[in-house]
Design a protein around this motif. Sequence first.
Motif, PDB file in Angstrom:
ATOM      1  N   ARG A 133       5.678   4.371 -19.065  1.00  0.00           N
ATOM      2  CA  ARG A 133       5.491   4.239 -17.622  1.00  0.00           C
ATOM      3  C   ARG A 133       4.040   4.435 -17.202  1.00  0.00           C
ATOM      4  O   ARG A 133       3.622   3.918 -16.163  1.00  0.00           O
ATOM      5  CB  ARG A 133       6.379   5.250 -16.892  1.00  0.00           C
ATOM      6  CG  ARG A 133       7.872   5.019 -17.064  1.00  0.00           C
ATOM      7  CD  ARG A 133       8.659   6.041 -16.280  1.00  0.00           C
ATOM      8  NE  ARG A 133      10.096   5.824 -16.392  1.00  0.00           N
ATOM      9  CZ  ARG A 133      11.012   6.590 -15.816  1.00  0.00           C
ATOM     10  NH1 ARG A 133      10.626   7.631 -15.078  1.00  0.00           N
ATOM     11  NH2 ARG A 133      12.296   6.327 -15.975  1.00  0.00           N
ATOM     12  N   ASP A 134       3.281   5.193 -17.981  1.00  0.00           N
ATOM     13  CA  ASP A 134       1.908   5.516 -17.584  1.00  0.00           C
ATOM     14  C   ASP A 134       0.881   4.521 -18.113  1.00  0.00           C
ATOM     15  O   ASP A 134      -0.307   4.636 -17.797  1.00  0.00           O
ATOM     16  CB  ASP A 134       1.546   6.922 -18.061  1.00  0.00           C
ATOM     17  CG  ASP A 134       2.367   7.997 -17.361  1.00  0.00           C
ATOM     18  OD1 ASP A 134       2.721   7.779 -16.193  1.00  0.00           O
ATOM     19  OD2 ASP A 134       2.648   9.042 -17.983  1.00  0.00           O
ATOM     20  N   LEU A 135       1.305   3.567 -18.923  1.00  0.00           N
ATOM     21  CA  LEU A 135       0.361   2.590 -19.452  1.00  0.00           C
ATOM     22  C   LEU A 135      -0.121   1.660 -18.339  1.00  0.00           C
ATOM     23  O   LEU A 135       0.678   1.002 -17.672  1.00  0.00           O
ATOM     24  CB  LEU A 135       1.009   1.771 -20.567  1.00  0.00           C
ATOM     25  CG  LEU A 135       0.122   0.690 -21.195  1.00  0.00           C
ATOM     26  CD1 LEU A 135      -0.933   1.322 -22.081  1.00  0.00           C
ATOM     27  CD2 LEU A 135       0.968  -0.308 -21.993  1.00  0.00           C
ATOM     28  N   THR A 136      -1.420   1.590 -18.141  1.00  0.00           N
ATOM     29  CA  THR A 136      -2.009   0.676 -17.175  1.00  0.00           C
ATOM     30  C   THR A 136      -2.891  -0.323 -17.905  1.00  0.00           C
ATOM     31  O   THR A 136      -3.145  -0.205 -19.112  1.00  0.00           O
ATOM     32  CB  THR A 136      -2.862   1.425 -16.145  1.00  0.00           C
ATOM     33  OG1 THR A 136      -4.032   1.962 -16.793  1.00  0.00           O
ATOM     34  CG2 THR A 136      -2.069   2.557 -15.494  1.00  0.00           C
ATOM     35  N   ASP A 137      -3.391  -1.282 -17.183  1.00  0.00           N
ATOM     36  CA  ASP A 137      -4.239  -2.300 -17.798  1.00  0.00           C
ATOM     37  C   ASP A 137      -5.535  -1.711 -18.343  1.00  0.00           C
ATOM     38  O   ASP A 137      -6.064  -2.198 -19.351  1.00  0.00           O
ATOM     39  CB  ASP A 137      -4.538  -3.406 -16.786  1.00  0.00           C
ATOM     40  CG  ASP A 137      -3.308  -4.247 -16.505  1.00  0.00           C
ATOM     41  OD1 ASP A 137      -3.138  -5.287 -17.155  1.00  0.00           O
ATOM     42  OD2 ASP A 137      -2.489  -3.851 -15.660  1.00  0.00           O
ATOM     43  N   GLU A 138      -6.054  -0.678 -17.707  1.00  0.00           N
ATOM     44  CA  GLU A 138      -7.285  -0.060 -18.195  1.00  0.00           C
ATOM     45  C   GLU A 138      -7.099   0.599 -19.556  1.00  0.00           C
ATOM     46  O   GLU A 138      -8.051   0.713 -20.323  1.00  0.00           O
ATOM     47  CB  GLU A 138      -7.804   0.965 -17.177  1.00  0.00           C
ATOM     48  CG  GLU A 138      -8.522   0.340 -16.006  1.00  0.00           C
ATOM     49  CD  GLU A 138      -9.659  -0.582 -16.457  1.00  0.00           C
ATOM     50  OE1 GLU A 138     -10.527  -0.129 -17.211  1.00  0.00           O
ATOM     51  OE2 GLU A 138      -9.663  -1.756 -16.044  1.00  0.00           O
ATOM     52  N   HIS A 139      -5.889   1.000 -19.872  1.00  0.00           N
ATOM     53  CA  HIS A 139      -5.653   1.605 -21.177  1.00  0.00           C
ATOM     54  C   HIS A 139      -5.815   0.591 -22.311  1.00  0.00           C
ATOM     55  O   HIS A 139      -5.989   0.974 -23.470  1.00  0.00           O
ATOM     56  CB  HIS A 139      -4.256   2.229 -21.233  1.00  0.00           C
ATOM     57  CG  HIS A 139      -4.112   3.464 -20.410  1.00  0.00           C
ATOM     58  ND1 HIS A 139      -3.203   3.579 -19.381  1.00  0.00           N
ATOM     59  CD2 HIS A 139      -4.791   4.635 -20.432  1.00  0.00           C
ATOM     60  CE1 HIS A 139      -3.311   4.778 -18.815  1.00  0.00           C
ATOM     61  NE2 HIS A 139      -4.266   5.430 -19.435  1.00  0.00           N
ATOM     62  N   LEU A 140      -5.775  -0.683 -21.991  1.00  0.00           N
ATOM     63  CA  LEU A 140      -5.934  -1.689 -23.040  1.00  0.00           C
ATOM     64  C   LEU A 140      -7.354  -1.725 -23.604  1.00  0.00           C
ATOM     65  O   LEU A 140      -7.601  -2.374 -24.618  1.00  0.00           O
ATOM     66  CB  LEU A 140      -5.530  -3.082 -22.536  1.00  0.00           C
ATOM     67  CG  LEU A 140      -4.062  -3.453 -22.828  1.00  0.00           C
ATOM     68  CD1 LEU A 140      -3.111  -2.588 -22.015  1.00  0.00           C
ATOM     69  CD2 LEU A 140      -3.805  -4.927 -22.567  1.00  0.00           C
ATOM     70  N   ARG A 141      -8.278  -1.009 -22.961  1.00  0.00           N
ATOM     71  CA  ARG A 141      -9.628  -0.939 -23.515  1.00  0.00           C
ATOM     72  C   ARG A 141      -9.626  -0.270 -24.884  1.00  0.00           C
ATOM     73  O   ARG A 141     -10.502  -0.525 -25.711  1.00  0.00           O
ATOM     74  CB  ARG A 141     -10.555  -0.178 -22.559  1.00  0.00           C
ATOM     75  CG  ARG A 141     -10.280   1.316 -22.473  1.00  0.00           C
ATOM     76  CD  ARG A 141     -11.138   1.963 -21.389  1.00  0.00           C
ATOM     77  NE  ARG A 141     -11.023   3.418 -21.420  1.00  0.00           N
ATOM     78  CZ  ARG A 141     -10.062   4.097 -20.817  1.00  0.00           C
ATOM     79  NH1 ARG A 141      -9.123   3.440 -20.140  1.00  0.00           N
ATOM     80  NH2 ARG A 141     -10.027   5.408 -20.880  1.00  0.00           N
TER      81      ARG A 141
END
Length: 324
Positions: A133-141
């Motif tokens: 649930r906490d995964l956001t697009d910025e985490h894809l860095r």
Amino acid sequence: MRSERDIVLPALARLSDTRRRDEAETALIFKRCRLRSSFDSGFTVASGPTRPFNQGLLIRRLISNFCQVEFGRLSMTLNLFLVPAFLLAGVSSLQAADEASALQALKDLNPKKFEVENNDAGQVTSIRIDGCRDLTDEHLRHFAAFPELRELKISHATKFDGSGARYLTDLQHLESLQVGGTRFSNEGLQFLSSHPNLQALQLRHAGVTDDGMTYAAQMPNLKEILVSPKFTKKIADAGVRKLAQSKTLEDLTVEQTFLTYEGSLSAYKNHPSLKTVYLRDVLIGESDIEKLKADHPNANIRVKVLDDKTRPRYQKAIDKHWKN
């Protein structure tokens, strides 16, 4: 007083003495070079402006380019075809540190399922994340730390809308991307539309629409695609017809939508590479199925239409989106 050259070069030389190097030594080297291990640091190359890189990616770029490297006030031009072995020896250990740090950052998001596969050299080649649930697009860095990544699967991550796909464009070995139960959008497909090696794409219950299929069709090496809009009108005839523009597509799977021969499937007649079509849990007329099969006598055509057993599972969505 010792110059920065006197400090930096002996520190780098120590990399040849051992394959293992602790993080403190790495931090010292990169601190002296005015290069930090965070994602907002960078270095200057002769061919372009400063860009953000982690340590491992930095070194890989250094050993594959003729670079101008800035060491504070000291400027050094390195002919990277002549780089001594001690610098090359540090690449694998730097990469291992980068991968370990990135994996831990992803684990800290507490996904329900987190699976990783490695190659014989210990490099990460596959990551599957489910229920985060906490995964956001910025985490894809963080995925910049996995240059050998070939498969990525992200499912049930409702904060993920696909804009973070920009961080995947430099993963030149990425072959398979699966997203499901997310808000992955047309923007994500646009970022990936020119990816040279992406071959398999699965979009289940995502935010992509008919318009996004134009970007999928532009992928230069796309061979397999699955779209499953869960009986919304996000993807139907218009989007499936656009996918026919891909001249490399071999395997087409469409689930949980309404299709017609004239609206979409007729566009695949005489397609140069299509080998398999699987229509699963779709609303389609029997005559349309026969026309599709007649167009592709040598292809593997499979169709599973909704029946009395499976239809109740989707009836609410059908009534909402396809009542007319």
